[in-house]
Design an enzyme around this catalytic site. Sequence first.
Site, PDB file in Angstrom:
ATOM      1  N   SER A 160       0.590  -3.797  -3.533  1.00 40.72           N
ATOM      2  CA  SER A 160       1.637  -4.229  -2.606  1.00 40.72           C
ATOM      3  C   SER A 160       1.157  -5.487  -1.891  1.00 40.72           C
ATOM      4  O   SER A 160      -0.054  -5.752  -1.807  1.00 40.72           O
ATOM      5  CB  SER A 160       1.932  -3.130  -1.580  1.00 40.72           C
ATOM      6  OG  SER A 160       2.770  -3.613  -0.543  1.00 40.72           O
ATOM      7  N   TYR A 214      -0.606   3.122   4.638  1.00 38.85           N
ATOM      8  CA  TYR A 214      -0.033   2.543   3.426  1.00 38.85           C
ATOM      9  C   TYR A 214      -0.821   1.308   2.987  1.00 38.85           C
ATOM     10  O   TYR A 214      -1.189   1.163   1.806  1.00 38.85           O
ATOM     11  CB  TYR A 214       1.434   2.179   3.680  1.00 38.85           C
ATOM     12  CG  TYR A 214       2.141   1.611   2.470  1.00 38.85           C
ATOM     13  CD1 TYR A 214       2.605   2.442   1.464  1.00 38.85           C
ATOM     14  CD2 TYR A 214       2.339   0.238   2.333  1.00 38.85           C
ATOM     15  CE1 TYR A 214       3.262   1.929   0.347  1.00 38.85           C
ATOM     16  CE2 TYR A 214       2.992  -0.287   1.232  1.00 38.85           C
ATOM     17  CZ  TYR A 214       3.445   0.561   0.238  1.00 38.85           C
ATOM     18  OH  TYR A 214       4.081   0.046  -0.861  1.00 38.85           O
TER      19      TYR A 214
END
Length: 590
Positions: free
Chosen positions: A460, A473
């Site tokens: 990501s 995350y």
Amino acid sequence: MNLSQARERRVHTGGIELCVVELGDGARPTVVLVHGYPDSKEVWSEVATQLAEQWHVVLYDVRGHGRSTAPEPLRGGFTLEKLTDDFLAVIDAVSPDRPVHVVGHDWGSVQAWEFVTVGRTEGRIASFTSMSGPSLDHFGHWIKQRMTRPTPRRVGQLLGQGAKSWYVYMLHTPVLPELAWRGPLGKRWPRILERMEKVPAGDYPTASLPDDAAHGAWLYRDNVRARLSRPRADAYAHAPVQLITPTGDSFLSERLYDQLESWVPTLVRRSLPAKHWVPRTRPDQLASWIGEFVAANESAGQEGAPGPQVTAKGPCAERFGGQLVLVTGAASGIGRATAFAFAEAGARVVAVDRDAEGAARTAEMARLIGAPAAWGEAADVSDEAAMEKLADRVAAEYGIVDVLVNNAGIGLSGSFLETTGEEWKKVLDVNLWGVIHGCRFFGKQMAERGQGGHIVNTASAAAFLPSRALPAYSTSKAAVLMLSECLRAELAEKSIGVSAICPGVVNTNITATTRFAGADVAEEERLRKRTSRLYGRRNYPPEKVADAILRAVVRNQAVVPVTPEARGARLLSRLSPGALRSVARLKPPL
């Protein structure tokens, strides 16, 4: 396989004796494998073994190689005309009443281009698969076009191929090649192949290598200058051709085949990330593609059967056609789009997700899009035992995966102090351990097979973009990024590429399942709806991420930020990390 265990016969032609071996059922269609320089028929042993399960496979030592005798004198004994005589003698002996399917590598391919473009073999060849060896006539015209109409690009292509062809000049020198091959080069050649080309030894090369290489120098001396200077104008293929191009070939440029369609009415292109000696380094893939092409052309000869179109028409079809691709998190979002993109490219697809029905729907749609086969598998990537069983089942039922896409992931937002240990464990179990499990079990199978592959891990932009709102995350994705970099370094020697894909804000349903640490049920639902609206307004489609994944595999890219904000964050993290740290302190709007 040891080819000495195959059926052997001797074929006499033009004063020499050819050693011919046969495998498989002689009543089935015949596939003739022609080796290159400085090889013998043993270069095909792995490919031949696999093809023989379905076809009648024939291999022969080219004159002057292996257990075939050499012409006397050597000069003038290796012309393409005489090599064509040998080929016709072989197929008259092994398949007198039925056309054969020819497969050639290196000089075996150069010969076979002659076979498939001269009139006296018309009707005797059902198909031709070429790899790492151009037609000398086509090559001659390619050179003339670039010399008569030079442009910077064409001159660059000439110079590039000229540099790759250094060995051709050496082989035209008198005596020295023979002395080198019968001396130090012949002794060191197996080690050179092993180190430079990652070629496994096995039953290749054989003890006849020094003599084979010395004799084979006349292949170049008898043909190259004559054909390149005076190429035939009628060198059109009279049978369907499959061109397999190793993208890492040290001796031949991919540009040599740019105008091939003008010479070949029916052409199928394939490419694979490999070096020159693909019969030894990629036997599984070659056997699959050859078998598929032979089957398509056999069925094309039957009344009412479709023509020999064996590849999908989507982007990257020549690269992924027939390969096995496994995608996790494939029931929706980026995973589903990626499965569809590989299906459009003609790959066989295994769609994996915790949602069994969703995985099955993805597989069904993949088949409709263009995948020759697709399967849905239910598995939780965070479950180590389940992933190990999945890897074993996939290998047993579908084969070793060529491309693995570790895409499954979940979202978690909220400050560090409000994130519980259980929430940390859950996000790490899926986002990090799910990737680790996939790499361990499927990557190990790739490595043990020894024929390369590629692993894609979805990280990501959060991997290099710190945020006070995404500590868990971002940590999980940063770990995936570093894991990918480490694996890339380790697996390079196994010819396995590893890519980390770093999307930014992409319009998927991950927002609908994202957890918000410290929020009650009502507040969490409000935050999910708000985040979904923001992602919807951004409206960056998952299909673009899927396209980036395919490009990353084709180009073997290491880290791929996808969206503009991801690319910007990646650049800023390198040029001005302090600015990113300042932005990370900002409290996100609620």
